[in-house]
Design an enzyme around this catalytic site. Sequence first.
Site, PDB file in Angstrom:
ATOM      1  N   GLY A  39     -12.330   1.320  20.905  1.00 37.08           N
ATOM      2  CA  GLY A  39     -13.565   0.950  21.581  1.00 37.08           C
ATOM      3  C   GLY A  39     -13.395   0.129  22.847  1.00 37.08           C
ATOM      4  N   ASP A  98     -20.703  -6.865  15.990  1.00 37.37           N
ATOM      5  CA  ASP A  98     -21.780  -6.361  15.129  1.00 37.37           C
ATOM      6  C   ASP A  98     -21.919  -7.325  13.950  1.00 37.37           C
ATOM      7  OD1 ASP A  98     -23.718  -4.557  14.207  1.00 37.37           O
ATOM      8  OD2 ASP A  98     -22.269  -3.329  13.156  1.00 37.37           O
ATOM      9  N   LYS A 126     -24.627  -7.523  19.338  1.00 35.99           N
ATOM     10  CA  LYS A 126     -25.844  -6.981  18.749  1.00 35.99           C
ATOM     11  C   LYS A 126     -26.614  -8.087  18.044  1.00 35.99           C
ATOM     12  CE  LYS A 126     -25.194  -2.476  17.256  1.00 35.99           C
ATOM     13  NZ  LYS A 126     -25.126  -1.438  16.209  1.00 35.99           N
ATOM     14  N   ASP A 154     -18.138   4.842  20.217  1.00 40.34           N
ATOM     15  CA  ASP A 154     -18.251   6.207  19.717  1.00 40.34           C
ATOM     16  C   ASP A 154     -19.281   6.354  18.608  1.00 40.34           C
ATOM     17  OD1 ASP A 154     -16.591   4.750  17.766  1.00 40.34           O
ATOM     18  OD2 ASP A 154     -16.464   6.704  16.801  1.00 40.34           O
TER      19      ASP A 154
HETATM   20  P1  IMP Z   1     -18.122  -5.502  12.964  1.00 43.61           P
HETATM   21  O1  IMP Z   1     -16.855  -5.737  12.200  1.00 43.61           O
HETATM   22  O2  IMP Z   1     -19.262  -5.170  12.050  1.00 43.61           O
HETATM   23  O3  IMP Z   1     -18.471  -6.578  13.938  1.00 43.61           O
HETATM   24  O4  IMP Z   1     -17.917  -4.121  13.695  1.00 43.61           O
HETATM   25  C1  IMP Z   1     -17.352  -4.013  14.921  1.00 43.61           C
HETATM   26  C2  IMP Z   1     -16.983  -2.565  15.149  1.00 43.61           C
HETATM   27  O5  IMP Z   1     -17.972  -1.673  14.620  1.00 43.61           O
HETATM   28  C3  IMP Z   1     -16.928  -2.291  16.616  1.00 43.61           C
HETATM   29  O6  IMP Z   1     -15.649  -2.554  17.132  1.00 43.61           O
HETATM   30  C4  IMP Z   1     -17.305  -0.828  16.676  1.00 43.61           C
HETATM   31  O7  IMP Z   1     -16.165  -0.032  16.507  1.00 43.61           O
HETATM   32  C5  IMP Z   1     -18.222  -0.605  15.501  1.00 43.61           C
HETATM   33  N1  IMP Z   1     -19.645  -0.625  15.889  1.00 43.61           N
HETATM   34  C6  IMP Z   1     -20.574  -1.545  15.567  1.00 43.61           C
HETATM   35  N2  IMP Z   1     -21.765  -1.252  16.100  1.00 43.61           N
HETATM   36  C7  IMP Z   1     -21.588  -0.112  16.813  1.00 43.61           C
HETATM   37  C8  IMP Z   1     -22.464   0.705  17.628  1.00 43.61           C
HETATM   38  O8  IMP Z   1     -23.666   0.451  17.832  1.00 43.61           O
HETATM   39  N3  IMP Z   1     -21.891   1.790  18.186  1.00 43.61           N
HETATM   40  C9  IMP Z   1     -20.587   2.130  18.025  1.00 43.61           C
HETATM   41  N4  IMP Z   1     -19.741   1.399  17.285  1.00 43.61           N
HETATM   42  C10 IMP Z   1     -20.239   0.286  16.670  1.00 43.61           C
HETATM   43 MG    MG Z   2     -14.230  -0.550  17.577  1.00 41.52          MG
END
Ligand code: IMP
Ligand code: MG
Length: 172
Positions: A39, A98, A126, A154
């Site tokens: 990403g 996220d 987010k 993605d």
């Molecule tokens: P976290 O561990 O929940 O903070 O997730 C982070 C990862 O989830 C990011 O590096 C993305 O790969 C994926 N991700 C979270 N939200 C999105 C989105 O809206 N679009 C695409 N990938 C996302």
């Molecule tokens: Mg990612």
Amino acid sequence: MDVLISAERIRDRLDELAVEITRAYDGKPPVTVVGILNGCLMFVADVIRRIDLPLRVGFVTASSYRGPATVAGKLQIRDDFLPDITGRHVLLLDDILDTGKTLTRVVSHLLDRGAASVKVGVLLRKIGRQEVPFEPDFVAFTIPDQFVVGYGLDFDDEYRHLPYIGVVTEAG
Ligand code: IMP
Ligand code: MG
């Protein structure tokens, strides 16, 4: 596809962000920029070109989402493409904050690898999704709770190449 953040807005904001980052590291020991693949692809490339300081670049992978659905699975971190960061100051860059689980885990992984410090920069943060307390040092954009793609992000490994950040509409 609805455009949420245009390529031009990304460009303008990264100009500002790079100034913030450069100020934070100016006069300090050289930084190692570490991106979380896949990403971070465009974000890292665009940020490092704007930073006029000596730096190193490396990558780790952290996979949590499997398949087409945005379901968090078991997080797996790989660091085969990480240079030696022992005693080094690390700037960790990721596409999106996220739930915060990925960044929390990767930061502790880098500290385990001997990093002297780890600051974190994200392209997107987010709102209303964070599950673990985590404060990034640099944030380019704050976005509503929508699933976004493009500029590295993605959906089922598609759309990463888009030069803007968009929201996939029902019709595709
Ligand atoms: P976290 O561990 O929940 O903070 O997730 C982070 C990862 O989830 C990011 O590096 C993305 O790969 C994926 N991700 C979270 N939200 C999105 C989105 O809206 N679009 C695409 N990938 C996302
Ligand atoms: Mg990612």
